[in-house]
Design an enzyme around this catalytic site. Sequence first.
Site, short mmCIF file in Angstrom:
data_model
loop_
_atom_site.label_atom_id
_atom_site.label_comp_id
_atom_site.label_asym_id
_atom_site.label_seq_id
_atom_site.Cartn_x
_atom_site.Cartn_y
_atom_site.Cartn_z
N GLY A 1 -5.41 0.32 10.12
CA GLY A 1 -4.57 -0.51 10.97
C GLY A 1 -5.25 -1.84 11.23
O GLY A 1 -6.03 -1.97 12.16
N HIS A 2 -4.96 -2.84 10.37
CA HIS A 2 -5.58 -4.16 10.53
C HIS A 2 -4.99 -4.94 11.70
O HIS A 2 -5.72 -5.57 12.46
CB HIS A 2 -5.42 -4.98 9.24
CG HIS A 2 -6.43 -4.67 8.19
ND1 HIS A 2 -7.78 -4.91 8.38
CD2 HIS A 2 -6.32 -4.11 6.96
CE1 HIS A 2 -8.45 -4.53 7.31
NE2 HIS A 2 -7.59 -4.04 6.44
N GLN B 1 -5.90 8.52 4.28
CA GLN B 1 -4.76 8.46 5.19
C GLN B 1 -3.47 8.06 4.49
O GLN B 1 -2.37 8.27 5.00
CB GLN B 1 -5.06 7.49 6.34
CG GLN B 1 -6.18 7.95 7.23
CD GLN B 1 -6.79 6.81 8.05
OE1 GLN B 1 -6.34 6.54 9.15
NE2 GLN B 1 -7.80 6.15 7.51
N ARG B 2 -3.59 7.47 3.30
CA ARG B 2 -2.41 7.06 2.53
C ARG B 2 -1.96 8.13 1.53
O ARG B 2 -0.95 7.96 0.86
CB ARG B 2 -2.71 5.78 1.73
CG ARG B 2 -2.89 4.53 2.56
CD ARG B 2 -2.87 3.33 1.62
NE ARG B 2 -3.06 2.08 2.31
CZ ARG B 2 -2.10 1.43 2.98
NH1 ARG B 2 -0.88 1.94 3.04
NH2 ARG B 2 -2.35 0.28 3.56
N GLY C 1 0.83 -1.20 0.00
CA GLY C 1 0.00 0.00 0.00
C GLY C 1 0.86 1.25 0.00
O GLY C 1 1.86 1.31 0.70
N ARG D 1 -23.84 13.60 20.11
CA ARG D 1 -23.78 12.23 19.59
C ARG D 1 -22.52 11.51 20.03
O ARG D 1 -21.54 12.10 20.46
CB ARG D 1 -23.79 12.26 18.06
CG ARG D 1 -25.10 12.68 17.43
CD ARG D 1 -24.93 12.88 15.94
NE ARG D 1 -26.18 13.21 15.27
CZ ARG D 1 -26.26 13.76 14.07
NH1 ARG D 1 -25.16 14.06 13.40
NH2 ARG D 1 -27.44 14.02 13.52
N ASN E 1 5.85 -4.57 5.69
CA ASN E 1 6.35 -5.85 6.19
C ASN E 1 6.60 -6.88 5.10
O ASN E 1 7.63 -7.57 5.10
CB ASN E 1 5.37 -6.41 7.23
CG ASN E 1 5.63 -5.85 8.62
OD1 ASN E 1 6.74 -5.93 9.12
ND2 ASN E 1 4.62 -5.25 9.22
N ARG F 1 -22.86 7.86 15.24
CA ARG F 1 -22.49 8.12 13.85
C ARG F 1 -21.07 7.62 13.59
O ARG F 1 -20.26 7.51 14.52
CB ARG F 1 -22.60 9.61 13.53
CG ARG F 1 -24.03 10.12 13.49
CD ARG F 1 -24.77 9.58 12.26
NE ARG F 1 -26.11 10.14 12.15
CZ ARG F 1 -27.20 9.60 12.68
NH1 ARG F 1 -27.08 8.49 13.40
NH2 ARG F 1 -28.38 10.16 12.52
N ASP G 1 1.66 2.02 9.07
CA ASP G 1 1.36 1.26 10.29
C ASP G 1 2.44 1.39 11.37
O ASP G 1 2.20 1.04 12.52
CB ASP G 1 1.16 -0.22 9.96
CG ASP G 1 -0.10 -0.48 9.17
OD1 ASP G 1 -1.07 0.28 9.36
OD2 ASP G 1 -0.12 -1.41 8.35
#
Length: 300
Positions: free
Chosen positions: A186-187, A290-291, A12, A178, A113, A282, A143
């Site tokens: 971030g997976h 972000q990339r 990515g 709200r 990675n 919401r 990341d």
Amino acid sequence: MKKNILVGQSGGPTAVINASLYGIIKEAAAHSEQIGSVYGMINGIEGFLSGHIMDLSKELSDEDLELLRLTPAAYLGSCRYKLPENLDASVYTLLFEKFEQLNIGAVFYIGGNDSMDTADKLSRWAAHNNKEISFIGVPKTIDNDIWGTDMTFGFHSALDIATHAIDCIHTTAASHSRIFIVEVMGHKTGWLTLHAGIAGGADVILLPELPYDIHKVADALKQRTENGKHFSILAVAEGAISKEDAALTRSEYKKKKSKNTCPSIAYEIADQLAAETGQEVRITIPGHTQRGGSPNAYDR
């Protein structure tokens, strides 16, 4: 005889991935007595295997290079090709034949990675087969999770965008009383969510490394309401996981996910919190913004 350099980009993209490419080309030009051409892999190692390369030393002018330093996205194109774990696989012999045909003395691979894994495997194959080629992994990932680094290139630019998203949500969250969930990239790692959540003043931060208890999250939000705080903001990593899901085996978790109708973890948490707190919830997902964008001062 001068040796040439080969460079590729993989995985990515980040806002600063091309700045790393710029640095390699610029530094090679400053050592022209030792270094010949700088070749670029088109679409990473996968494209290189198909013979797709370009001579960056000839095809980029000084003006192009200066623009490259500030340009997001992967100029050379990317891939997500993973080299075999078995170093006896024929693909390694083929790659090194191609390296030798181009008289390559050093290979730079810019990525996260999996890209560092590629550089590592090629380096080990070279050492085992007495090939005098250097392999350099350039740690590019938003990341911030590559071993041996203090800060990976691209993390800070992404952090600025994620923090800005949380900052901007305060206006609507406060005006309409709200609960707002901001889902941050971030997976598997939560550095981006953690830093953006702290910097942006999020009230709850959920990370992949720390499975959450939705009841405790709801209690914390209800406590805020009782204390006169009429809105709350959650910074949630896209890989955040509940304690119940974390206790499942990998196959059980994949099976559960396949039946889940929620587009992402933020929607699942929103449904649960709406039911437990009775408040309106919401969701905002900055996603791939972000990339992108121009790299910030730190990353440059």
